[in-house]
Scaffold this active site. Structure first.
Site, mmCIF file in Angstrom:
data_model
loop_
_atom_site.group_PDB
_atom_site.id
_atom_site.type_symbol
_atom_site.label_atom_id
_atom_site.label_comp_id
_atom_site.label_asym_id
_atom_site.label_seq_id
_atom_site.Cartn_x
_atom_site.Cartn_y
_atom_site.Cartn_z
ATOM 1 N N GLU A 110 -5.276 65.523 48.986
ATOM 2 C CA GLU A 110 -5.289 64.563 47.881
ATOM 3 C C GLU A 110 -4.277 63.491 48.214
ATOM 4 O O GLU A 110 -3.117 63.560 47.849
ATOM 5 C CB GLU A 110 -4.929 65.221 46.544
ATOM 6 C CG GLU A 110 -5.226 64.321 45.348
ATOM 7 C CD GLU A 110 -4.021 63.715 44.627
ATOM 8 O OE1 GLU A 110 -4.205 62.724 43.894
ATOM 9 O OE2 GLU A 110 -2.893 64.193 44.792
ATOM 10 N N ASP A 149 -2.098 68.824 46.397
ATOM 11 C CA ASP A 149 -1.745 67.788 45.431
ATOM 12 C C ASP A 149 -0.603 66.896 45.927
ATOM 13 O O ASP A 149 0.408 67.391 46.417
ATOM 14 C CB ASP A 149 -1.322 68.459 44.113
ATOM 15 C CG ASP A 149 -1.022 67.446 43.029
ATOM 16 O OD1 ASP A 149 -1.941 66.693 42.674
ATOM 17 O OD2 ASP A 149 0.127 67.396 42.562
ATOM 18 N N HIS A 206 -10.347 63.322 37.623
ATOM 19 C CA HIS A 206 -9.621 63.435 36.350
ATOM 20 C C HIS A 206 -8.562 62.352 36.248
ATOM 21 O O HIS A 206 -7.991 62.135 35.195
ATOM 22 C CB HIS A 206 -8.967 64.814 36.269
ATOM 23 C CG HIS A 206 -7.854 64.970 37.263
ATOM 24 N ND1 HIS A 206 -8.091 65.082 38.620
ATOM 25 C CD2 HIS A 206 -6.507 64.969 37.120
ATOM 26 C CE1 HIS A 206 -6.931 65.169 39.254
ATOM 27 N NE2 HIS A 206 -5.965 65.099 38.371
ATOM 28 N N ASP A 207 -8.261 61.702 37.374
ATOM 29 C CA ASP A 207 -7.224 60.671 37.389
ATOM 30 C C ASP A 207 -7.827 59.288 37.178
ATOM 31 O O ASP A 207 -9.022 59.126 36.980
ATOM 32 C CB ASP A 207 -6.467 60.715 38.722
ATOM 33 C CG ASP A 207 -5.388 61.797 38.731
ATOM 34 O OD1 ASP A 207 -4.890 62.159 37.644
ATOM 35 O OD2 ASP A 207 -5.037 62.264 39.832
#
Ligand code: GLC
Ligand code: GLC
Length: 636
Positions: free
Chosen positions: A330, A288, A394-395
């Site tokens: 990511e 992340d 999801h972003d």
């Protein structure tokens, strides 16, 4: 029970090794295995570690502790996982198989809890998943959890979702069903309620050094001259003030405090958390916010060389103590930078944010020039790595194409981003999309877009061709090469959830519009072809099965194909003796790829989608948003 080391290791290896053997409490076979790994990995790990921490007097001692930690962790690795390690080493290209298919969901929203996820395994098999990304599921105190990305303990499952034993059990059951479990490694920051954070603000010197704390605004002001704002709705800049007046680095929300990787104790502590996760049976870690982990005055503090060195060092630690663990990068940043993380020695998998954004760009403009260019120039990645291709996450969707690339096809990046934002948040006349703006920054004019695939494609207001668009977008992710990743619920056409506005925890974060709870009715309708859920599911499911049956789609090789039609995207996927030519019409009118354009192929082709032969010598005509996968033979 000393085991001799190979002689070609540097002298300092010996003292580390002696300590490891002295303290070893596993069995001798495991020690022999560990020693083989040590022989192989030590030189790399030492080099990386000294690149980052070399000028510190305690570097040898720090490395010693890191190695001891790795050894302890290896002795705790279960027999199952050691067998998995071996299996992966024998077949290192396993994740490039054309059978790979990913799904992602929030545990609570999709299945209530971890037990609920277990009960969904039959459905995952029906869909064909081999990879399941569960959104953050560790302790993250509400209301300040950022959907789980503000972690207060990496070793405790959020009690609402279950416990560590259930997670381990789930990982095992998923593996038995052929599904690799993926979770986030939120390693750039912790929650301000993490034990380390509590100690840091209580004045514990050791833990103060885990974060970046400044006595006043002097340095933060200098940093902010060159650092971009990520969540300007939450706080301006990258620092927040502590109750005692000091300032702490917080790139994302004010309650997510960035860790200080300049401190080797932080690296070691996080390596411990990483190996702990690996030993629970996690097979892939989503790294992340990878771009943000290293800071340096006078720079953008994104994607600095040290960020790569650190991830490589983590990777080396895995090769030593959890060899089958893989990383997915990511980095939702400029495409040049996205590439820099992709390497077998760094992140073997990477989101493909450029392709994702350009699929939407092509839908809005009905033109494929940018996407064609991206496939030509930016698709190829090193051997031993793979893209994770997705339609949305999801972003938010950010327009991360490069301005130079855009200029090369006559597009002004700044204006184009404004157009795309307007188009997708329904401020553009005639747009089919129903999205919501995210983090609009009036100062810079920057914004991103939130929305589910179906709502962005027009299903919400039943716009013509909405389902065509949903299938078209997914068809690209399924066929360009890499692991396609579906946001679960999108395969039945789930719509935006505006309920987030009434939830004080979520009201200010519009990304929740695209994180709806499981659309139960749509799932119930998925086999009913008279419903939009059924049509979407049937279409997508067929594509998934076709892809699996098409050997040309395995791996990542792609050769560009220019269709000489601005609305039709083309590319070739070469197999061993044949090629699949993909053609996809991004417009709502019919368009033709001419016979001359296709003259390089033999006239007889097989249309994999209809299962029927197709003659290329009359050209290929595609209806609105139609796409075709043609098995062709090059040369006449
Ligand atoms: C990642 C996540 C995002 C989160 C951020 C901070 O970008 O995808 O949801 O807000 O990191 O952890
Ligand atoms: C920014 C970051 C990205 C993160 C996103 C969260 O775009 O670059 O890493 O996922 O914000 O919304």
């Amino acid at each position: 029970m000393p085991v001799p080391l190979t002689d070609n290791l540097p002298a300092d290896a010996l003292s580390h090794w002696k300590k490891i053997t002295r303290e070893w409490d596993g069995d001798r076979r495991a020690l022999v295995q560990f020693q083989q790994r040590f022989d192989l990995v030590y030189p790399t790990l030492r080099r990386l570690f000294s690149e980052i921490y070399g000028d510190r007097p305690d570097v040898a001692e720090q490395l010693d502790e890191l190695l001891a930690l790795a050894a302890r962790s290896y002795t705790e690795r279960s027999a199952d996982l050691i067998a998995l390690d071996r299996q992966r080493e024998e077949n290192p290209h396993w994740f490039e198989s054309g059978e790979m298919l990913g799904g992602v969901c929030y545990v609570d929203r999709y299945a209530k809890n971890l037990d609920g996820v277990r009960q969904k395994i039959p459905y995952f098999r029906e869909l064909g998943l081999t990879y399941l990304h569960l959104m953050p599921l560790f302790l993250a105190p509400e209301p300040h959890s950022d959907g789980g990305y503000a972690v207060s303990s990496y070793r405790e499952v959020n009690p609402i979702l279950g416990d560590m034993a259930t997670l381990r059990q789930l990982a095992t059951e998923l593996r038995a069903a052929g599904i690799s479990l993926v979770v986030d490694f939120v390693f750039n920051h912790t929650s301000n309620e993490h034990e380390w954070a509590r100690r840091a603000i209580a004045g514990d010197r050791e833990y103060e050094d885990y974060y970046r704390i400044f006595p006043d605004r002097q340095l933060p002001d200098v940093y902010e001259k060159t650092v971009r704002e990520i969540f300007p709705d939450d706080h301006p800049g990258s620092f927040v003030q502590l109750p005692d007046g000091r300032w702490i680095w917080a790139t994302f929300y004010h309650f997510q405090w960035d860790l200080n990787y300049a401190n080797p104790a932080v690296f070691r502590a996080m390596a411990g958390e990483m190996l702990f996760l690996a030993n629970q049976g996690i097979e892939i870690l989503r790294m992340d916010a990878a771009a943000f982990i290293w800071k340096q005055l006078g720079t953008r503090c994104e994607s600095l060389p040290q960020a790569h060195t650190i991830i490589r060092a983590f990777n080396a630690v895995c090769r030593l103590a959890a060899p089958s663990l893989l990383f997915k990068s990511e980095a939702i940043v400029h495409p040049d930078e996205v590439m820099q993380y992709i390497d077998p020695a760094e992140c073997q998998l990477s989101y493909n944010p450029l392709q994702m954004a350009l699929i939407w760009e092509s839908l809005a403009t009905r033109q494929v020039s940018l996407l064609t260019q991206a496939l030509d120039r930016r698709h190829t990645i090193p051997e031993g790595t793979t893209w994770v291709n997705y339609v949305r996450s999801h972003d938010d969707i950010g327009w991360t194409f490069s301005d130079e690339d855009a200029a090369a096809v006559g597009i002004n990046g700044y204006d184009h981003r404004r157009f795309l934002n307007a188009f997708y948040v329904n401020r553009f006349d005639g747009s089919f999309a129903r999205g919501v703006p995210f983090q609009e920054n009036p100062r810079t004019g920057d914004a991103r877009v939130a929305g589910t695939t179906a709502s962005l494609c027009g299903l919400e207001q039943d716009a013509p061709f909405a389902i065509h668009r949903i299938l078209l977008t997914h068809s690209i992710a399924l066929s360009t090469g890499g692991i396609p990743l579906i946001y679960l619920g999108d395969e039945v056409g789930q719509l935006n959830d505006y309920g987030y506005i009434d939830d004080p925890k979520h009201a200010k974060d519009s990304r929740w519009v695209n994180r709806p709870p499981l659309p139960a009715q749509r799932y119930a309708d998925r086999h009913d072809l008279s419903t939009s859920a059924g049509m979407t599911y049937a279409g997508l499911h067929r594509l998934i099965e076709l892809r699996r049956a098409t050997p040309e789609f395995a791996g990542g090789r792609l050769i560009g194909f220019h269709t000489n039609n601005q609305h039709i995207l083309g590319y070739q996927r070469p197999g061993e003796s044949s090629v699949v030519l993909v053609l996809a019409n991004f417009d709502e009118a019919d368009h033709l790829v001419s016979a001359e354009t296709l003259a390089g192929f033999a006239p007889d082709a097989l249309d994999l989608i209809s299962g029927k032969p197709r003659q290329l010598d009359a050209g290929v005509r595609l209806g609105p948003y139609e796409f075709t996968w043609l098995r062709v033979t090059p040369g006449r």
